[in-house]
Design a protein around this motif. Structure first.
Motif, mmCIF file in Angstrom:
data_model
loop_
_atom_site.group_PDB
_atom_site.id
_atom_site.type_symbol
_atom_site.label_atom_id
_atom_site.label_comp_id
_atom_site.label_asym_id
_atom_site.label_seq_id
_atom_site.Cartn_x
_atom_site.Cartn_y
_atom_site.Cartn_z
ATOM 1 N N THR A 1 2.511 9.190 -5.963
ATOM 2 C CA THR A 1 2.995 10.513 -5.580
ATOM 3 C C THR A 1 4.162 10.936 -6.458
ATOM 4 O OG1 THR A 1 2.309 10.161 -3.289
ATOM 5 C CG2 THR A 1 3.939 11.872 -3.679
ATOM 6 N N GLU B 1 0.829 -1.199 0.000
ATOM 7 C CA GLU B 1 0.000 0.000 0.000
ATOM 8 C C GLU B 1 0.871 1.259 0.000
ATOM 9 O OE1 GLU B 1 -3.423 2.109 2.830
ATOM 10 O OE2 GLU B 1 -2.853 0.022 3.127
ATOM 11 N N THR B 2 1.938 1.230 0.785
ATOM 12 C CA THR B 2 2.827 2.385 0.845
ATOM 13 C C THR B 2 3.579 2.568 -0.469
ATOM 14 O OG1 THR B 2 3.122 2.049 3.223
ATOM 15 C CG2 THR B 2 4.756 3.410 2.102
ATOM 16 N N TYR C 1 1.226 4.043 -3.049
ATOM 17 C CA TYR C 1 1.030 5.472 -2.772
ATOM 18 C C TYR C 1 2.259 6.276 -3.197
ATOM 19 C CZ TYR C 1 1.089 9.785 -0.073
ATOM 20 O OH TYR C 1 1.202 11.090 0.299
#
Length: 575
Positions: A348, A340-341, A344
């Motif tokens: 970004t 998930e990180t 993201y």
């Protein structure tokens, strides 16, 4: 390792089926309890006592009471120190009185290595003062010698409780350090490739995985490996199949099913998983059997986790371990947090790159929820029905016309406007195959909202209870502002793929046949085409198409004729 006897005698080693004797030499046999004591994996225990009989008895009791304990014995301090260094046990059980030393000396040795390693001191009857001093010096717990024969469960419970608590503390510390490291990577790394490599390094260096790689869904039909640690030989073997999206590789399975894929055992006992012998060409060529490549690389289990959810997925994280069964629920949750990180961070990084890009950026937004007219429409269709969006056209300041093609459904299965939230009208042409539908939405739509903020809508698709709206956005635009605007209007919004032209070329003006058309002329021509205006006989006349667009027949034909003239001029007189 289990039941090792440092003195070399064979009088009843731990783990054998001989009768259990207590420290007094009695023949009290203990019933075996088949339990793991709450341990998720095997744990090594070192039992130290100068009385070899007692040490073997304690080892046998522990292994009989807990299936996942593997016990080694030592009878002297030097042997204990050597065994501790070699085994790195999860727990130490040590008698206070040793021939050449005390248990406190060994406790000091263990504490220099690990201040938190479980250490259970065994004391004699009436040694309460020793027990108190042991706790003060850092012992985890203590038991009185002889009580384990009266209550066989006592020693096993003390040991397993200490191991469980120790492992929990280590896991929490590791997770905290991981989150700190992930935050550092996300906030300091700009390049997407460097970011992927940093996460792979972290997983291998900090978590002890044997290998890790990240594959991205960009420019290939499958997964393109962007970063890897200790997976070079494996990826050399399976790389082409990964990029093509072929085969049953765990990473492709996780991608195709959009869920975590775990293979607990890739061992030689698997008939489909034989490792190639030394010099075998399978180790050097594009071997379609990923198991062979994995075994050759020393991998015995694997977990693959999608990076992001469907519609917003950007790739897959794959992690290998050198032992079978390495990925329990806790490990999978940890890897899901990583995934998930990473997803993201990649999005970004794409946003940051888009702000300095010299070319427009293509973005996909996935919007779901009943407040989206197309989603509400699709959910009322029979199972197995597919919906494609042929075209969209602005009908008025508030309404938008969707020209839809509905496959595998009859005209009678199409819902009417009264049952579709946000729909002004639904017209069905069931003489065509697939069924053609004109749906006019008179409320908020993602396409109008995005267009009003400077994005050019390049396509709309309906899939899996959601609409996927693709847009082209100027380089100076703020993609995050688009996302916020959508979330203000619709409850469920995900940002999917973000792509820019990597060629470095400046944007060029469209030199195609429709380059000179105004938006209204292009809309008239496109709608006429999709509505069968040019067919013989015509499927819809000028009045019907003008009505669908919210304009008069005369205005429609004027736009259409002007568009035709411009297209023909481009085609026959390009200069």
């Amino acid at each position: 390792m289990t039941g090792e006897n440092p003195q070399g005698d064979d009088t009843g080693g731990a783990g054998t089926d001989t009768d259990v004797v207590d420290s007094d030499g009695t023949g009290a046999e203990t019933e075996r309890i088949d339990a793991d004591g709450g341990l998720s994996s095997r744990a090594a225990v070192l039992v130290v006592d100068d009385d070899g009989t007692w040490a073997r008895t304690a080892a046998r009791l522990l292994e009989r009471q807990r299936d996942r304990l593997s016990v080694t014995t030592a009878t002297a301090l030097p042997e204990a120190e050597t065994a501790f260094e070699r085994l790195d046990p999860d727990c130490v059980v040590c008698d206070y009185r040793l021939d050449d030393a005390t248990g406190f000396e060994f406790l000091s040795t263990v504490r220099r290595v690990d201040p938190d390693r479980p250490f259970v001191l065994v004391t004699g009857e009436g040694d309460e003062g020793v027990a108190s001093e042991a706790i003060r010096r850092g012992a985890t717990d203590y038991v009185r010698k002889g009580r384990h024969s009266d209550d066989p469960e006592l020693l096993a419970e003390r040991v397993t409780s200490a191991i469980r608590a120790y492992r929990t503390r280590r896991a929490l510390t590791r997770e905290r350090r991981s989150k700190e490291a992930m935050l550092d990577i996300v906030t300091t790394t700009a390049s997407r490739e460097t970011l992927c490599q940093a996460f792979c390094d972290l997983l291998v260096d900090e978590h002890g995985y044997t290998g890790a790689w990240i594959g991205i869904e960009e420019g290939v039909d499958g997964l393109d490996p962007w970063a890897a640690v200790d997976c070079g030989g494996y990826l050399d073997c399976v790389g082409s199949a990964l990029r093509a999206g072929d085969g049953e590789n765990p990473a492709l399975t996780a991608r195709n099913r959009n869920e975590v894929c775990v293979v607990d055992r890739i061992g030689p006992d698997d008939p489909d998983a034989m490792a190639p012998s030394e010099g075998d060409s399978a180790g050097r060529t594009d071997d379609p059997d990923w198991r062979s490549a994995a075994l050759a690389a020393g991998f015995r289990s694997v977990a693959a986790v999608p990076l992001g959810q469907e519609g917003g997925r950007v790739g897959v994280l794959t992690v290998f371990a050198a032992e079978p069964g390495a990925f329990d629920d806790r490990e999978c949750r940890l890897l899901s947090d990583y995934a998930e990180t990473i997803a993201y961070a990649l999005r970004t990084a794409s946003w940051k790159r888009s702000l300095v890009s010299s070319v427009p950026v293509s973005v996909e937004f996935r919007i779901s929820g009943e407040e989206v007219p197309l989603v509400a429409f699709g959910r009322q269709l029979p199972d197995g029905t597919s919906v494609s969006v042929a075209s969209t056209a602005v009908k008025s300041d508030r309404s938008l016309l969707y020209l839809l093609r509905v496959s595998d459904a009859s005209g009678s299965a199409i819902p009417d406007a009264t049952t579709v939230p946000g729909a002004e009208s639904v017209r069905v042409d069931d003489d065509a195959s697939p069924v053609r539908v004109e749906l006019v939405a008179d409320g908020p739509t993602p396409e109008r909202l995005l267009a009003n903020r400077g994005a050019k809508v390049t396509g709309t698709a309906v899939e899996n209870d959601a609409v996927i709206v693709s847009v082209s956005y100027p380089r100076e635009g703020d993609i995050q502002a688009l996302s916020r605007a959508l979330r203000d209007e619709f409850a469920e919004v995900e940002v999917g793929r973000i792509r820019a032209d990597e060629s470095g070329a400046e944007p060029v003006v469209d030199k195609g046949l429709a380059a000179d058309l105004t938006d209204k002329q292009r809309q008239a021509l496109e709608t006429a085409y999709h509505q069968g205006y040019f067919e013989q006989p015509r499927e819809h006349n000028a009045t019907e198409i003008g009505d669908a667009l919210g304009i008069s027949r005369v205005t429609f034909t004027q736009h259409l004729r002007t568009a035709e003239r411009k297209v023909f001029a481009r085609l026959f007189d390009p200069d």
